[in-house]
Design a protein around this motif. Structure first.
Motif, PDB file in Angstrom:
ATOM      1  N   LEU A  13       0.836  -1.200   0.000  1.00  0.00           N
ATOM      2  CA  LEU A  13       0.000   0.000   0.000  1.00  0.00           C
ATOM      3  C   LEU A  13       0.879   1.262   0.000  1.00  0.00           C
ATOM      4  O   LEU A  13       0.650   2.184  -0.776  1.00  0.00           O
ATOM      5  CB  LEU A  13      -0.889  -0.034   1.241  1.00  0.00           C
ATOM      6  CG  LEU A  13      -1.898   1.069   1.475  1.00  0.00           C
ATOM      7  CD1 LEU A  13      -3.111   0.474   2.182  1.00  0.00           C
ATOM      8  CD2 LEU A  13      -1.325   2.180   2.311  1.00  0.00           C
ATOM      9  N   ASN A  16       2.748   1.562  -3.447  1.00  0.00           N
ATOM     10  CA  ASN A  16       1.858   1.877  -4.566  1.00  0.00           C
ATOM     11  C   ASN A  16       1.187   3.236  -4.427  1.00  0.00           C
ATOM     12  O   ASN A  16       1.086   3.972  -5.405  1.00  0.00           O
ATOM     13  CB  ASN A  16       0.786   0.792  -4.723  1.00  0.00           C
ATOM     14  CG  ASN A  16       1.356  -0.527  -5.170  1.00  0.00           C
ATOM     15  OD1 ASN A  16       2.459  -0.604  -5.696  1.00  0.00           O
ATOM     16  ND2 ASN A  16       0.611  -1.588  -4.953  1.00  0.00           N
ATOM     17  N   ASN A  17       0.713   3.576  -3.237  1.00  0.00           N
ATOM     18  CA  ASN A  17      -0.043   4.812  -3.050  1.00  0.00           C
ATOM     19  C   ASN A  17       0.820   6.038  -2.787  1.00  0.00           C
ATOM     20  O   ASN A  17       0.415   7.150  -3.093  1.00  0.00           O
ATOM     21  CB  ASN A  17      -1.048   4.662  -1.906  1.00  0.00           C
ATOM     22  CG  ASN A  17      -2.142   3.660  -2.215  1.00  0.00           C
ATOM     23  OD1 ASN A  17      -2.113   2.976  -3.234  1.00  0.00           O
ATOM     24  ND2 ASN A  17      -3.105   3.556  -1.328  1.00  0.00           N
ATOM     25  N   ASP A  42       0.246  12.554   3.583  1.00  0.00           N
ATOM     26  CA  ASP A  42       0.530  11.126   3.417  1.00  0.00           C
ATOM     27  C   ASP A  42      -0.183  10.301   4.482  1.00  0.00           C
ATOM     28  O   ASP A  42      -0.641   9.192   4.213  1.00  0.00           O
ATOM     29  CB  ASP A  42       2.039  10.865   3.477  1.00  0.00           C
ATOM     30  CG  ASP A  42       2.788  11.535   2.338  1.00  0.00           C
ATOM     31  OD1 ASP A  42       2.259  11.576   1.215  1.00  0.00           O
ATOM     32  OD2 ASP A  42       3.907  12.021   2.587  1.00  0.00           O
ATOM     33  N   GLU A  45      -3.558   9.430   3.375  1.00  0.00           N
ATOM     34  CA  GLU A  45      -3.510   8.330   2.399  1.00  0.00           C
ATOM     35  C   GLU A  45      -3.371   6.985   3.114  1.00  0.00           C
ATOM     36  O   GLU A  45      -3.991   5.995   2.726  1.00  0.00           O
ATOM     37  CB  GLU A  45      -2.337   8.514   1.432  1.00  0.00           C
ATOM     38  CG  GLU A  45      -2.521   9.602   0.423  1.00  0.00           C
ATOM     39  CD  GLU A  45      -3.459   9.204  -0.701  1.00  0.00           C
ATOM     40  OE1 GLU A  45      -3.639   8.003  -0.968  1.00  0.00           O
ATOM     41  OE2 GLU A  45      -4.017  10.130  -1.316  1.00  0.00           O
ATOM     42  N   GLY A  49      -6.096   4.051   2.956  1.00  0.00           N
ATOM     43  CA  GLY A  49      -5.647   2.765   2.439  1.00  0.00           C
ATOM     44  C   GLY A  49      -5.879   1.619   3.410  1.00  0.00           C
ATOM     45  O   GLY A  49      -6.316   0.535   3.015  1.00  0.00           O
ATOM     46  N   GLU A  53      -8.276  -1.473   2.676  1.00  0.00           N
ATOM     47  CA  GLU A  53      -7.651  -2.790   2.582  1.00  0.00           C
ATOM     48  C   GLU A  53      -8.074  -3.741   3.694  1.00  0.00           C
ATOM     49  O   GLU A  53      -8.298  -4.918   3.465  1.00  0.00           O
ATOM     50  CB  GLU A  53      -6.126  -2.638   2.590  1.00  0.00           C
ATOM     51  CG  GLU A  53      -5.359  -3.928   2.457  1.00  0.00           C
ATOM     52  CD  GLU A  53      -5.480  -4.574   1.093  1.00  0.00           C
ATOM     53  OE1 GLU A  53      -5.579  -5.818   1.033  1.00  0.00           O
ATOM     54  OE2 GLU A  53      -5.466  -3.853   0.078  1.00  0.00           O
TER      55      GLU A  53
END
Length: 82
Positions: A13, A16-17, A42, A45, A49, A53
């Motif tokens: 995660l 990728n993010n 961040d 995010e 995420g 997930e």
């Protein structure tokens, strides 16, 4: 899901993010300030995420779980609904 699987998904995660290089992302490296250097945007995010997930809400959580991948993994493992 065990902690090793959770950790691997969190690392995926983050890479990728947030565009973090997988080679520098260890379980113990600090994610903010002198470590990877992430910022408050961040962290949003990361919250989104992890909620998506794992179904674990981190909204309103203190900064301790965000220290590194190990602390994020422990938080998710503790709050993960089986």
């Amino acid at each position: 899901m065990n902690e090793q699987e959770i950790s691997a998904k969190i690392k995926e995660l983050l890479c990728n993010n947030l565009g973090i290089d997988a080679e520098v992302l260890t379980d113990d490296i600090p994610l903010f300030s002198d470590g990877i250097g992430l910022d408050s945007i961040d962290s949003l995010e990361i919250i989104a995420g992890i909620d998506e997930e794992f179904g674990v809400s981190m909204t309103g959580v203190g900064k301790e779980p965000f220290y590194n991948v190990k602390s994020l993994t422990a938080y998710v493992a503790e709050h993960l609904q089986d």
